[in-house]
Design an enzyme around this catalytic site. Structure first.
Site, PDB file in Angstrom:
ATOM      1  CG  ASN A  63      -1.908  -1.147   1.195  1.00 46.08           C
ATOM      2  OD1 ASN A  63      -2.213  -1.700   0.131  1.00 46.08           O
ATOM      3  ND2 ASN A  63      -2.425  -1.536   2.353  1.00 46.08           N
TER       4      ASN A  63
ATOM      5  CD  GLU B 157      -3.377  -5.673  -1.673  1.00 45.20           C
ATOM      6  OE1 GLU B 157      -3.867  -4.846  -0.879  1.00 45.20           O
ATOM      7  OE2 GLU B 157      -3.085  -6.838  -1.334  1.00 45.20           O
TER       8      GLU B 157
ATOM      9  CD  GLU C  65       0.991  -7.626  -0.603  1.00 48.18           C
ATOM     10  OE1 GLU C  65       0.212  -7.741   0.381  1.00 48.18           O
ATOM     11  OE2 GLU C  65       1.181  -6.557  -1.204  1.00 48.18           O
TER      12      GLU C  65
HETATM   13  O1  AHR Z   1       1.574  -6.777   3.317  1.00 46.98           O
HETATM   14  C1  AHR Z   1       0.760  -5.864   3.978  1.00 46.98           C
HETATM   15  C2  AHR Z   1      -0.231  -5.185   3.050  1.00 46.98           C
HETATM   16  O2  AHR Z   1      -1.156  -6.125   2.599  1.00 46.98           O
HETATM   17  C3  AHR Z   1       0.321  -4.593   1.782  1.00 46.98           C
HETATM   18  O3  AHR Z   1       0.812  -3.313   1.958  1.00 46.98           O
HETATM   19  C4  AHR Z   1      -0.874  -4.568   0.881  1.00 46.98           C
HETATM   20  O4  AHR Z   1      -0.512  -4.687  -0.466  1.00 46.98           O
HETATM   21  C5  AHR Z   1      -1.728  -5.714   1.370  1.00 46.98           C
HETATM   22  O5  AHR Z   1      -3.031  -5.303   1.591  1.00 46.98           O
END
Ligand code: AHR
Length: 498
Positions: free
Chosen positions: A71, A172, A291
């Protein structure tokens, strides 16, 4: 009831791309500050990099690390993070509501990655910024010299280009929480235009377009279809993200979540292939599961955090034994799909939902999830073999027909080794398993590593760093070409054969 598995060297899924064992460092919490970087720490080198943490990372043999978010990247001005440290701007960081000092930036991360023996997967900001900033950072990073941004890099002390090969087109962008959230149409357009100019600057780079933030997003899988409609010919990978939690204290269901991950990967693959057909394309879209992890323990604490601190503890999940088991199952899920999943990032690497924890000014230690990640990264290189499994099953309130045995074997032809990774999901009973190694001739057991605990909720802490740690006293035996083992209740197993 016994579980049976057939392992045949001719039943190949794919040669595992080592980048499936990647990880992630975001400018978030204490991942950077107090994690990989802490000038003044007794183990810090001249660049302020903690060598205790470095050692734990090097042991994992992490092939690629995503940076700087997450994020965070959707509000990132990369120019703030380069050049003389005294001139760097402090910024309000809106994704995590902290202050970012920019004391550690892009060039420092590239230096860190070299020392950690890993590659950089860099993300560009498609939240508050766009095409222009995206092409400029590629020029700064990868162009040899003779242009404004490449010469600026040289002025900053980096004569040779960084040659970062892998770039994420935002993060995201389907999530309403994202700075500069977009519809699939909006994102597809800007991702395509960014992709074009980034590759015009450096045609050798590879690009990752944003898929869905989880299988539960309302826009899934329409998001994937629309984004690929725009970007199919211009990107190499589509991303997937997924986190799981055990908020309801239903461990049987929690351990079954990796089956949902299987389904997620298979649906994304099908969507990619639908667009491939629609476009009459010959190109196969690959997947970057960039992720994935367990994430929920720290949610409540984080909701109470005072904003605008510098590097406060955030997302500091303390992982227990059952988390390690699900992480093991998720790694097996990635391996099962290694024909399409070529990159993946355990999110994240240090302090923030991470296998490695530290104290500022103090110790660094391994969380429970460190171990399945370590074992697969080290022994999971080679050919992934189709897991033909017959196992007794159980039902949960959401997922039914869950096999107690989750397993996959890797054939490392070079080392002439076969390794079976196996989880027994049964919470109360051990599971007898028979592995038929028919095509391998007579093998011998090198070792049978086991991660088990009498308490599913047992954790490792600074005071007790080895409460949950593997032992090598597994009792697998071979008779001819059959391996027999009794997998302890709720255990992670690595059976290595030669
Ligand atoms: O990894 C933590 C957060 O999870 C990241 O910043 C985001 O991309 C996801 O929502």
């Amino acid at each position: 009831d016994k579980a049976k598995m057939i392992v045949d060297k001719d039943f190949r899924i794919a040669e595992v791309d080592k980048r499936i064992y990647g990880s992630f460092i975001e400018h978030l919490g204490r991942a950077v500050y107090g994690g990989i970087y802490e000038p003044g720490h007794e183990t810090a080198d001249e660049a302020g990099l903690r060598q205790d943490v470095m050692g734990l990372i090097q042991d994992l043999q992490v092939p690629i690390v995503r940076y700087p978010g997450g994020n965070f990247v959707s509000g990132y001005n990369w120019e703030d993070s380069v050049g003389p440290k005294e001139d760097r701007k402090r910024r309000l960081e809106l994704a995590w509501r902290t202050v970012e000092t920019n004391e550690f930036g892009f060039n420092e991360f590239v230096d860190w990655a070299k020392k950690a023996n890993t590659e950089v997967m860099m993300a560009v900001n498609l939240g508050t910024r766009g095409v222009d900033a995206a092409r400029n950072i590629v020029e700064y990073s990868n162009h040899p010299s003779g242009s404004y941004y490449s010469d600026l890099r040289i002025k900053h002390g980096y004569k040779d280009p960084h040659n970062v090969k892998t770039w994420c087109l935002g993060n995201e962008m389907d999530g309403p929480w994202q700075i500069g959230h977009k519809t699939a149409e909006e994102y597809g357009r800007v991702a395509l235009e960014a992709a074009k100019v980034m590759k015009w600057v450096d045609p050798t780079i590879e690009l990752v377009a944003c898929g869905s933030s989880s299988i539960h997003m309302k826009t899934f899988p329409e998001w994937e279809a629309t984004v690929l409609d725009h970007t199919y010919d211009h990107v190499e990978y589509l991303s997937l993200h997924q986190y799981y939690g055990n908020r309801d204290q239903d461990s049987a269901l929690f351990l079954a979540r990796s089956l949902e991950m299987d389904q997620f990967i298979e649906t994304v693959t099908a969507t990619c292939d639908y667009i491939k057909a629609k476009k009459r394309s010959k190109k196969k879209m690959l997947l970057s599961f960039d992720e994935w992890n367990v994430w929920f323990h720290s949610n409540e604490n984080d909701s109470k955090m005072e904003p605008w601190q510098i590097a406060p503890p955030q997302l500091e999940d303390v992982y227990n034994h059952e988390d390690a088991l699900l992480v093991g199952c998720m790694l097996i899920s990635l391996l099962k799909h290694s024909d399409r999943v070529r990159m993946a990032c355990l999110a994240q690497l240090v302090n923030v939902i991470a296998p490695i924890m530290t104290e500022n000014g103090g110790a660094a230690w391994k969380q429970t999830i460190y171990y399945p990640y370590l074992h697969t990264s080290i022994y999971g290189r080679g050919q992934a073999l189709v897991p033909l499994i017959q196992s007794p099953k159980y039902d949960t309130k959401e997922i039914t027909d869950v096999p107690y045995l989750e397993a996959l074997a890797i054939h490392n032809e070079e080392a002439e080794e076969v390794t079976v990774f196996a989880v027994n999901r049964h919470l109360d009973e051990s599971l007898p398993v028979e592995v038929d190694l028919r095509s391998f001739g007579n093998c011998q057991i090198i070792e049978h590593i086991v991660l088990e605990s009498d308490d599913l909720k047992a954790v490792n802490t600074a005071a007790q760093p080895d409460r949950v740690a593997p032992h090598k006293n597994g009792k697998a035996v071979v008779d001819g070409t059959t391996v027999s083992a009794q997998l302890g209740k709720a255990s992670w197993n690595v059976i290595r054969l030669k």
